[in-house]
Design a protein around this motif. Structure first.
Motif, PDB file in Angstrom:
ATOM      1  N   ALA A  87      36.653 106.100  31.071  1.00 61.15           N
ATOM      2  CA  ALA A  87      36.273 105.223  30.848  1.00 61.15           C
ATOM      3  C   ALA A  87      37.467 104.062  32.035  1.00 61.15           C
ATOM      4  CB  ALA A  87      36.609 103.522  29.743  1.00 61.15           C
ATOM      5  N   GLU A  88      39.092 104.972  31.372  1.00 60.68           N
ATOM      6  CA  GLU A  88      40.046 104.340  32.406  1.00 60.68           C
ATOM      7  C   GLU A  88      39.888 105.369  33.946  1.00 60.68           C
ATOM      8  OE1 GLU A  88      43.709 105.933  30.726  1.00 60.68           O
ATOM      9  OE2 GLU A  88      44.535 105.559  32.942  1.00 60.68           O
ATOM     10  N   CYS A 162      26.011  96.393  37.090  1.00 59.55           N
ATOM     11  CA  CYS A 162      26.279  95.422  38.110  1.00 59.55           C
ATOM     12  C   CYS A 162      28.055  95.584  38.133  1.00 59.55           C
ATOM     13  CB  CYS A 162      25.877  93.784  37.527  1.00 59.55           C
ATOM     14  SG  CYS A 162      26.571  92.496  38.415  1.00 59.55           S
ATOM     15  N   THR A 163      28.554  96.244  39.365  1.00 60.49           N
ATOM     16  CA  THR A 163      29.619  96.441  39.525  1.00 60.49           C
ATOM     17  C   THR A 163      30.565  94.881  38.508  1.00 60.49           C
ATOM     18  OG1 THR A 163      29.008  96.902  41.710  1.00 60.49           O
ATOM     19  CG2 THR A 163      31.602  96.735  40.873  1.00 60.49           C
ATOM     20  N   ALA A 164      30.692  93.745  38.852  1.00 61.57           N
ATOM     21  CA  ALA A 164      31.436  92.563  38.415  1.00 61.57           C
ATOM     22  C   ALA A 164      31.362  92.643  37.034  1.00 61.57           C
ATOM     23  CB  ALA A 164      30.753  91.355  39.168  1.00 61.57           C
ATOM     24  N   LYS A 165      30.240  93.351  36.506  1.00 56.75           N
ATOM     25  CA  LYS A 165      29.780  92.450  35.033  1.00 56.75           C
ATOM     26  C   LYS A 165      30.709  93.762  34.143  1.00 56.75           C
ATOM     27  CE  LYS A 165      25.901  89.557  34.825  1.00 56.75           C
ATOM     28  NZ  LYS A 165      24.465  89.894  35.062  1.00 56.75           N
ATOM     29  N   LEU A 166      29.795  95.106  34.841  1.00 57.54           N
ATOM     30  CA  LEU A 166      31.457  95.958  33.866  1.00 57.54           C
ATOM     31  C   LEU A 166      32.617  96.095  34.510  1.00 57.54           C
ATOM     32  CD1 LEU A 166      30.726  99.035  33.206  1.00 57.54           C
ATOM     33  CD2 LEU A 166      30.365  99.729  35.772  1.00 57.54           C
ATOM     34  N   SER A 171      36.924  96.035  31.129  1.00 60.71           N
ATOM     35  CA  SER A 171      38.952  95.705  31.517  1.00 60.71           C
ATOM     36  C   SER A 171      39.599  95.535  29.746  1.00 60.71           C
ATOM     37  CB  SER A 171      38.503  94.144  31.946  1.00 60.71           C
ATOM     38  OG  SER A 171      37.175  92.864  30.738  1.00 60.71           O
ATOM     39  N   GLN A 172      38.653  95.417  28.894  1.00 64.91           N
ATOM     40  CA  GLN A 172      38.725  95.037  27.668  1.00 64.91           C
ATOM     41  C   GLN A 172      39.302  96.048  26.433  1.00 64.91           C
ATOM     42  OE1 GLN A 172      36.398  91.620  25.970  1.00 64.91           O
ATOM     43  NE2 GLN A 172      35.981  90.606  27.904  1.00 64.91           N
ATOM     44  N   LYS A 173      38.042  97.310  26.872  1.00 64.99           N
ATOM     45  CA  LYS A 173      38.679  98.346  26.011  1.00 64.99           C
ATOM     46  C   LYS A 173      37.475  99.854  26.817  1.00 64.99           C
ATOM     47  CE  LYS A 173      34.539  98.540  21.907  1.00 64.99           C
ATOM     48  NZ  LYS A 173      34.566  98.190  20.458  1.00 64.99           N
ATOM     49  N   ASP A 174      37.912 100.749  25.934  1.00 64.62           N
ATOM     50  CA  ASP A 174      37.130 102.103  26.352  1.00 64.62           C
ATOM     51  C   ASP A 174      35.627 102.295  25.785  1.00 64.62           C
ATOM     52  OD1 ASP A 174      39.472 102.557  27.300  1.00 64.62           O
ATOM     53  OD2 ASP A 174      39.661 104.658  27.173  1.00 64.62           O
ATOM     54  N   TYR A 175      35.112 102.476  26.676  1.00 67.08           N
ATOM     55  CA  TYR A 175      33.283 103.135  26.435  1.00 67.08           C
ATOM     56  C   TYR A 175      33.391 104.724  26.401  1.00 67.08           C
ATOM     57  CZ  TYR A 175      32.536  97.977  25.282  1.00 67.08           C
ATOM     58  OH  TYR A 175      33.300  97.076  24.855  1.00 67.08           O
ATOM     59  N   THR A 180      26.077 101.213  27.464  1.00 63.16           N
ATOM     60  CA  THR A 180      27.023 101.202  25.103  1.00 63.16           C
ATOM     61  C   THR A 180      27.783  99.531  25.828  1.00 63.16           C
ATOM     62  OG1 THR A 180      27.508 102.901  25.622  1.00 63.16           O
ATOM     63  CG2 THR A 180      28.106 101.340  23.502  1.00 63.16           C
ATOM     64  N   ALA A 181      29.189  99.462  26.617  1.00 62.24           N
ATOM     65  CA  ALA A 181      29.927  98.624  27.241  1.00 62.24           C
ATOM     66  C   ALA A 181      29.058  97.287  27.496  1.00 62.24           C
ATOM     67  CB  ALA A 181      30.474  98.660  28.305  1.00 62.24           C
ATOM     68  N   MET A 182      27.939  97.134  28.328  1.00 62.42           N
ATOM     69  CA  MET A 182      27.227  96.492  28.884  1.00 62.42           C
ATOM     70  C   MET A 182      26.121  95.715  28.001  1.00 62.42           C
ATOM     71  SD  MET A 182      27.924  95.898  32.187  1.00 62.42           S
ATOM     72  CE  MET A 182      26.505  95.718  33.678  1.00 62.42           C
TER      73      MET A 182
END
Ligand code: MG
Length: 385
Positions: A87-88, A162-166, A171-175, A180-182
């Motif tokens: 994620a980083e 989608c780049t902006a949404k991803l 920005s909040q945590k690792d997935y 899963t993040a989306m």
């Protein structure tokens, strides 16, 4: 909705710990650097992915140690330094992306299924995230309770997001993946049938998945290194990683070990990895008085991790003083340990300068090293594991 731009992101920053920890130190290659004929695995994957679509930009996530080296292999992609987690690494890359959408793929899923990828690419702009999955055929227990496998999906990559949404989700945590993040942020996900062919290369036992690909080309790579240092009074003399009893040591930013410095340059020469000054600049405080054995270990690890095995080392030590012959055996044994190389693969030659020049005047010494490398042969690992 049409004409949304798409960039390719190839994740190749993994440390391969689960993959190579069972291998001897001289063969601990990172899986992204396994050679298919002469080409590293990551480059083969990149080639296959580029054939799928006219991507606006191409980014590769690399580990810090092989970042510059990887960039030498490709002109049309930007290599970006990875982080401690997938994620980083993705966050670092997304900072540079200009496109509306990103196609994120992992080198570990080296078998690209063109049909799955084409399904992902079809109308991707209508969804926040498109993700391939395969059905679960095994029984799964959570603690002691069986889960309904009809409801279980095994998630694969590549995925399109989608780049902006991803960016916002990450920005909040690792997935562990984008879908899963989306999903957790309530975005619109499209699930697409994946393929068992896109299995992830994780452990050494998974190498059989590569068996249909050509083995590494059998060829040798030669590198030379030369180093010269003047003597300095009242300093311990370090030679080949050993402390030598002597009234003088070597004038240097580091411990001045001319033998190890020449070996470092020979290894970098053979692998195309640059030179010792690029790796350990003598204006950097962190290398002041540093043990050259630590520098050699860093370079040895790099050379092996990018797909080479050290096969031979030959040294010429030109010194009026100290006498080298009494130390030859100990030097050979110590270098064998430092390089994880059998003693018979290390040859040490010593000569004087017949009292001529700066060496003859006992002002300093010169060492020349020649290293021979070959590609790590993963087909040989297949027989062992
Ligand atoms: Mg030096």
């Amino acid at each position: 909705m049409k004409n949304k731009t798409l960039s390719l992101i190839l994740m190749a920053a993994g440390s391969s710990t689960r993959f190579n920890h069972v291998l001897p130190k001289n063969q601990q290659v990172k899986k992204q650097w396994l050679r298919i004929h002469q080409i590293p695995l990551w480059q083969k994957v990149l080639h296959d992915l580029k054939a799928l679509y006219d991507f606006k930009e191409i980014f590769i996530g690399a580990d810090a140690q092989s970042l510059r080296y990887m960039q030498k292999f490709c002109d049309d992609a930007v290599v970006i330094c990875g982080g401690a987690s997938r994620a980083e690494t993705l966050r670092n890359i997304l900072k540079e992306v200009q496109s509306d959408f990103v196609f994120v793929s992992d080198v570990a899923r080296f078998n690209i299924d063109v049909e799955v990828c084409n399904n992902l690419l079809k109308d991707f702009e209508h969804y926040d995230c498109s993700v391939p999955y395969i059905d679960c055929v095994d029984t799964i227990l959570l603690d002691n309770t069986a889960l309904n496998r009809e409801q279980i999906r095994l998630i694969q990559t590549p995925q399109i997001s989608c780049t902006a949404k991803l960016k916002e989700c990450l920005s909040q945590k690792d997935y562990t993946d984008e879908s899963t993040a989306m999903l957790e942020h309530g975005h619109h996900i499209r699930f697409i049938k994946g393929s068992a062919k896109m299995h992830k290369l994780t452990t050494i036992q998974d190498l059989h998945l590569l068996n249909h690909l050509p083995k590494p080309q059998e060829m040798s790579f030669y590198g030379s290194g030369i180093d010269i240092h003047p003597f300095e009074a009242n300093k311990p003399m370090m030679l080949g990683g050993l402390h030598i009893n002597s009234p003088v040591g070597f004038k240097s930013h580091s411990d001045g070990d001319v033998i190890l410095h020449a070996i470092i340059d020979a290894l970098l020469g053979a692998s195309g990895g640059g030179d010792i000054g690029e790796w350990f600049p003598d204006h950097c405080k962190e290398f002041k008085n540093i043990s050259s054995a630590l520098l050699l270990e860093e370079v040895r690890h790099f050379v092996v991790s990018v797909g080479y095995e050290i096969s031979h080392l030959d040294l010429n030590i030109i010194a009026q003083i100290p006498k080298i012959n009494p130390h030859k055996k100990a030097l050979q044994e110590h270098l064998s340990k430092l390089l994880h190389l059998p003693k018979h693969c290390i040859n040490i030659k010593a000569t004087t300068a017949e009292k001529m020049g700066f060496i003859g005047r006992e002002e300093g010494i010169c060492v020349m090293a020649h290293a021979t490398l070959r590609y790590s042969n993963w087909k040989e690992f297949l027989c062992k594991f």
